[in-house]
Scaffold this motif. Structure first.
Motif, PDB file in Angstrom:
ATOM      1  N   TRP A  27       9.114 -18.312   1.510  1.00  0.00           N
ATOM      2  CA  TRP A  27       9.746 -19.289   2.402  1.00  0.00           C
ATOM      3  C   TRP A  27       8.934 -19.639   3.642  1.00  0.00           C
ATOM      4  O   TRP A  27       9.395 -20.403   4.478  1.00  0.00           O
ATOM      5  CB  TRP A  27      11.121 -18.779   2.836  1.00  0.00           C
ATOM      6  N   GLY A  28       7.759 -19.039   3.769  1.00  0.00           N
ATOM      7  CA  GLY A  28       6.993 -19.350   4.985  1.00  0.00           C
ATOM      8  C   GLY A  28       5.518 -19.421   4.684  1.00  0.00           C
ATOM      9  O   GLY A  28       5.115 -19.667   3.552  1.00  0.00           O
ATOM     10  N   MET A  29       4.693 -19.224   5.716  1.00  0.00           N
ATOM     11  CA  MET A  29       3.247 -19.201   5.531  1.00  0.00           C
ATOM     12  C   MET A  29       2.724 -17.890   6.076  1.00  0.00           C
ATOM     13  O   MET A  29       3.184 -17.416   7.106  1.00  0.00           O
ATOM     14  CB  MET A  29       2.585 -20.370   6.254  1.00  0.00           C
ATOM     15  N   ASP A  30       1.746 -17.309   5.368  1.00  0.00           N
ATOM     16  CA  ASP A  30       1.148 -16.063   5.836  1.00  0.00           C
ATOM     17  C   ASP A  30      -0.220 -16.337   6.440  1.00  0.00           C
ATOM     18  O   ASP A  30      -1.071 -16.951   5.796  1.00  0.00           O
ATOM     19  CB  ASP A  30       0.978 -15.092   4.650  1.00  0.00           C
ATOM     20  N   PHE A  31      -0.401 -15.896   7.655  1.00  0.00           N
ATOM     21  CA  PHE A  31      -1.704 -16.034   8.320  1.00  0.00           C
ATOM     22  C   PHE A  31      -2.331 -14.645   8.404  1.00  0.00           C
ATOM     23  O   PHE A  31      -1.808 -13.765   9.100  1.00  0.00           O
ATOM     24  CB  PHE A  31      -1.538 -16.602   9.724  1.00  0.00           C
ATOM     25  N   THR A  32      -3.402 -14.405   7.686  1.00  0.00           N
ATOM     26  CA  THR A  32      -4.034 -13.091   7.705  1.00  0.00           C
ATOM     27  C   THR A  32      -4.951 -12.971   8.902  1.00  0.00           C
ATOM     28  O   THR A  32      -5.833 -13.805   9.102  1.00  0.00           O
ATOM     29  CB  THR A  32      -4.853 -12.873   6.416  1.00  0.00           C
ATOM     30  N   ALA A  33      -4.699 -11.926   9.697  1.00  0.00           N
ATOM     31  CA  ALA A  33      -5.510 -11.692  10.899  1.00  0.00           C
ATOM     32  C   ALA A  33      -5.442 -10.210  11.225  1.00  0.00           C
ATOM     33  O   ALA A  33      -4.495  -9.528  10.821  1.00  0.00           O
ATOM     34  CB  ALA A  33      -4.979 -12.523  12.044  1.00  0.00           C
ATOM     35  N   PRO A  34      -6.452  -9.695  11.919  1.00  0.00           N
ATOM     36  CA  PRO A  34      -6.443  -8.268  12.242  1.00  0.00           C
ATOM     37  C   PRO A  34      -5.239  -7.884  13.104  1.00  0.00           C
ATOM     38  O   PRO A  34      -4.726  -8.732  13.844  1.00  0.00           O
ATOM     39  CB  PRO A  34      -7.732  -8.067  13.038  1.00  0.00           C
TER      40      PRO A  34
ATOM     41  N   PHE B 178       2.026  -9.703  18.876  1.00  0.00           N
ATOM     42  CA  PHE B 178       0.736  -9.454  18.225  1.00  0.00           C
ATOM     43  C   PHE B 178       0.918  -9.176  16.735  1.00  0.00           C
ATOM     44  O   PHE B 178       1.933  -8.590  16.323  1.00  0.00           O
ATOM     45  CB  PHE B 178       0.049  -8.259  18.901  1.00  0.00           C
ATOM     46  N   VAL B 179      -0.085  -9.581  15.971  1.00  0.00           N
ATOM     47  CA  VAL B 179      -0.043  -9.406  14.518  1.00  0.00           C
ATOM     48  C   VAL B 179       0.028  -7.922  14.164  1.00  0.00           C
ATOM     49  O   VAL B 179      -0.590  -7.080  14.809  1.00  0.00           O
ATOM     50  CB  VAL B 179      -1.292 -10.053  13.861  1.00  0.00           C
ATOM     51  N   GLY B 180       0.824  -7.616  13.123  1.00  0.00           N
ATOM     52  CA  GLY B 180       0.939  -6.234  12.650  1.00  0.00           C
ATOM     53  C   GLY B 180       1.266  -6.242  11.174  1.00  0.00           C
ATOM     54  O   GLY B 180       1.002  -7.251  10.476  1.00  0.00           O
ATOM     55  N   SER B 181       1.841  -5.141  10.700  1.00  0.00           N
ATOM     56  CA  SER B 181       2.189  -5.063   9.286  1.00  0.00           C
ATOM     57  C   SER B 181       3.519  -4.346   9.109  1.00  0.00           C
ATOM     58  O   SER B 181       3.746  -3.645   8.126  1.00  0.00           O
ATOM     59  CB  SER B 181       1.069  -4.343   8.523  1.00  0.00           C
ATOM     60  N   THR B 182       4.426  -4.534  10.098  1.00  0.00           N
ATOM     61  CA  THR B 182       5.727  -3.865  10.042  1.00  0.00           C
ATOM     62  C   THR B 182       6.612  -4.568   9.011  1.00  0.00           C
ATOM     63  O   THR B 182       6.386  -5.722   8.664  1.00  0.00           O
ATOM     64  CB  THR B 182       6.402  -3.887  11.426  1.00  0.00           C
ATOM     65  N   GLY B 183       7.623  -3.814   8.515  1.00  0.00           N
ATOM     66  CA  GLY B 183       8.550  -4.394   7.538  1.00  0.00           C
ATOM     67  C   GLY B 183       7.922  -4.436   6.151  1.00  0.00           C
ATOM     68  O   GLY B 183       7.020  -3.676   5.824  1.00  0.00           O
ATOM     69  N   ARG B 184       8.426  -5.372   5.354  1.00  0.00           N
ATOM     70  CA  ARG B 184       7.956  -5.487   3.963  1.00  0.00           C
ATOM     71  C   ARG B 184       6.630  -6.261   3.954  1.00  0.00           C
ATOM     72  O   ARG B 184       6.586  -7.453   3.702  1.00  0.00           O
ATOM     73  CB  ARG B 184       9.013  -6.218   3.151  1.00  0.00           C
ATOM     74  N   SER B 185       5.548  -5.540   4.263  1.00  0.00           N
ATOM     75  CA  SER B 185       4.242  -6.203   4.383  1.00  0.00           C
ATOM     76  C   SER B 185       3.158  -5.348   3.756  1.00  0.00           C
ATOM     77  O   SER B 185       3.182  -4.123   3.848  1.00  0.00           O
ATOM     78  CB  SER B 185       3.926  -6.433   5.860  1.00  0.00           C
ATOM     79  N   GLN B 186       2.194  -6.017   3.122  1.00  0.00           N
ATOM     80  CA  GLN B 186       1.155  -5.274   2.419  1.00  0.00           C
ATOM     81  C   GLN B 186      -0.062  -5.027   3.289  1.00  0.00           C
ATOM     82  O   GLN B 186      -0.778  -4.056   3.101  1.00  0.00           O
ATOM     83  CB  GLN B 186       0.742  -6.055   1.168  1.00  0.00           C
ATOM     84  N   ALA B 187      -0.339  -5.962   4.189  1.00  0.00           N
ATOM     85  CA  ALA B 187      -1.503  -5.850   5.064  1.00  0.00           C
ATOM     86  C   ALA B 187      -1.206  -6.622   6.341  1.00  0.00           C
ATOM     87  O   ALA B 187      -0.299  -7.462   6.348  1.00  0.00           O
ATOM     88  CB  ALA B 187      -2.719  -6.445   4.361  1.00  0.00           C
ATOM     89  N   PRO B 188      -1.949  -6.360   7.438  1.00  0.00           N
ATOM     90  CA  PRO B 188      -1.669  -7.082   8.694  1.00  0.00           C
ATOM     91  C   PRO B 188      -1.729  -8.598   8.488  1.00  0.00           C
ATOM     92  O   PRO B 188      -2.719  -9.118   7.986  1.00  0.00           O
ATOM     93  CB  PRO B 188      -2.788  -6.623   9.635  1.00  0.00           C
ATOM     94  N   HIS B 189      -0.638  -9.272   8.817  1.00  0.00           N
ATOM     95  CA  HIS B 189      -0.586 -10.727   8.742  1.00  0.00           C
ATOM     96  C   HIS B 189       0.636 -11.213   9.504  1.00  0.00           C
ATOM     97  O   HIS B 189       1.533 -10.427   9.828  1.00  0.00           O
ATOM     98  CB  HIS B 189      -0.515 -11.195   7.269  1.00  0.00           C
ATOM     99  N   LEU B 190       0.652 -12.513   9.792  1.00  0.00           N
ATOM    100  CA  LEU B 190       1.841 -13.100  10.405  1.00  0.00           C
ATOM    101  C   LEU B 190       2.558 -13.925   9.346  1.00  0.00           C
ATOM    102  O   LEU B 190       1.966 -14.805   8.731  1.00  0.00           O
ATOM    103  CB  LEU B 190       1.456 -14.014  11.585  1.00  0.00           C
TER     104      LEU B 190
END
Ligand code: ZN
Length: 324
Positions: free
Chosen positions: A203-210, A271-283
């Motif tokens: 439902w959204g867009m993922d922006f991969t960032a450190p 700030f970008v992180g990887s909390t919740g249902r996330s595989q790698a740091p992204h927004l």
């Protein structure tokens, strides 16, 4: 020689000479001549009076002619002003009011004359009444048109102010700087779930960032949530932009704002992180309009060049796996 006739006058008891009618005839002739002369004199006086004016009358005639000339000039100037105003009104109706979604003002309303039969009564019954009444009417209508136009512009100024607020409120920039992105992981649409590998709607867009990359508010608004109690999103923020728009920023490592905080577009919110249902740091970024989750791809015109947008479009369309 004519005969002399007599008659007997019984009062004086003597014969009296009968007077011929000649005397009476002469009387008639004299009377006739006198009246002819008198009539001619009267007629001549009238003719001379019209043809030959006194110096004062001449001056007045000249002034009157000049006045007519000036009135004609005035009418030409009024016609010019009418044409200019007509052009402004046309732009007002077809551009300004249209742009700000206001109804055009009908012609009848703009050019309505004034009621009241006796309005110009004082101007009638003169030789030049038509000219004066016509000019007065034109000027009064012009005056009214100017008032209507002025009010319309006031209305538009207010609408422009609102529109400016609207434009600064709706989400319109990418929430992460383009140079901070390692890649655009996934766009809006059906993607492989990173955990189950099943096809599901993203439902959204993922922006991969450190981790620690700054996240910015995409429009003016109020932070309505800054917590991790929504399932899957981890630490997330929601901003209410008004006009039915809400933006959502998920999987953050840290907040920079709290619930209730008013933010401007471009403000650092976390700030970008990887909390919740996330595989790698992204927004994970979502935009909602009246509760519906809509494709954020159409809301980056604020800070992306045409080329950057084209790239983003390509990447977002790739049928890859989302990071959720
Ligand atoms: Zn996502």
């Amino acid at each position: 020689m004519s005969k002399v006739k007599y008659y007997y006058d019984s009062e004086t008891l003597s014969y009296r000479k009968i007077e011929s009618k000649r005397g009476r005839k002469i009387g008639y002739v004299i009377l006739f001549i006198t009246s002819v002369v008198l009539c001619s004199f009267l007629l001549l006086t009238i003719i001379f009076n019209t043809a030959l004016e006194t110096p004062k009358e001449k001056v007045l005639q000249r002034e009157l002619a000049n006045m007519k000339f000036q009135y004609d000039l005035l009418n030409k100037k009024v016609a010019h002003a009418e044409a200019v105003l007509a052009n402004i009104e046309e732009r007002d109706n077809n551009i300004y009011r249209l742009y700000f979604e206001a109804n055009p003002i009908p012609e009848e309303q703009r050019k309505a004359g004034f009621g009241g039969v006796n309005r110009y009564e004082a101007l009638y019954n003169y030789e030049n009444s038509d000219l004066i009444v016509e000019t007065t009417k034109r000027l009064e209508i012009l005056q009214k048109q100017l008032v209507v136009q002025s009010k319309s512009l006031d209305e538009i100024a207010k609408l422009a102010e609102d529109k400016e607020e609207f434009l600064s409120s709706i989400p319109a920039i990418q929430p992460v700087n383009n140079e901070d992105l390692t890649r655009m992981a996934s766009g809006y649409g059906f993607r492989n779930d990173p955990f189950t590998k099943a096809r599901k709607m993203h439902w959204g867009m993922d922006f991969t960032a450190p981790k620690g990359t700054p996240i910015y508010a995409s429009g003016d608004g109020v932070v309505i949530r800054a917590d991790n109690s929504a399932s899957g999103f981890g630490k997330h923020i929601r901003i209410d932009h008004g006009y039915g728009y809400v933006s959502l920023y998920a999987h953050m490592s840290k907040y920079n704002v709290r619930k209730g905080k008013k933010v401007k577009r471009g403000d650092l919110i976390g700030f970008v992180g990887s909390t919740g249902r996330s595989q790698a740091p992204h927004l994970h970024y979502e935009i909602r309009k009246n509760g519906d989750k809509i494709n954020p791809i159409n809301f980056y015109y604020g800070n992306l060049s045409a080329k950057e947008f084209e790239e983003l479009l390509l990447n977002a369309a790739k049928q890859n796996q989302s990071l959720d």
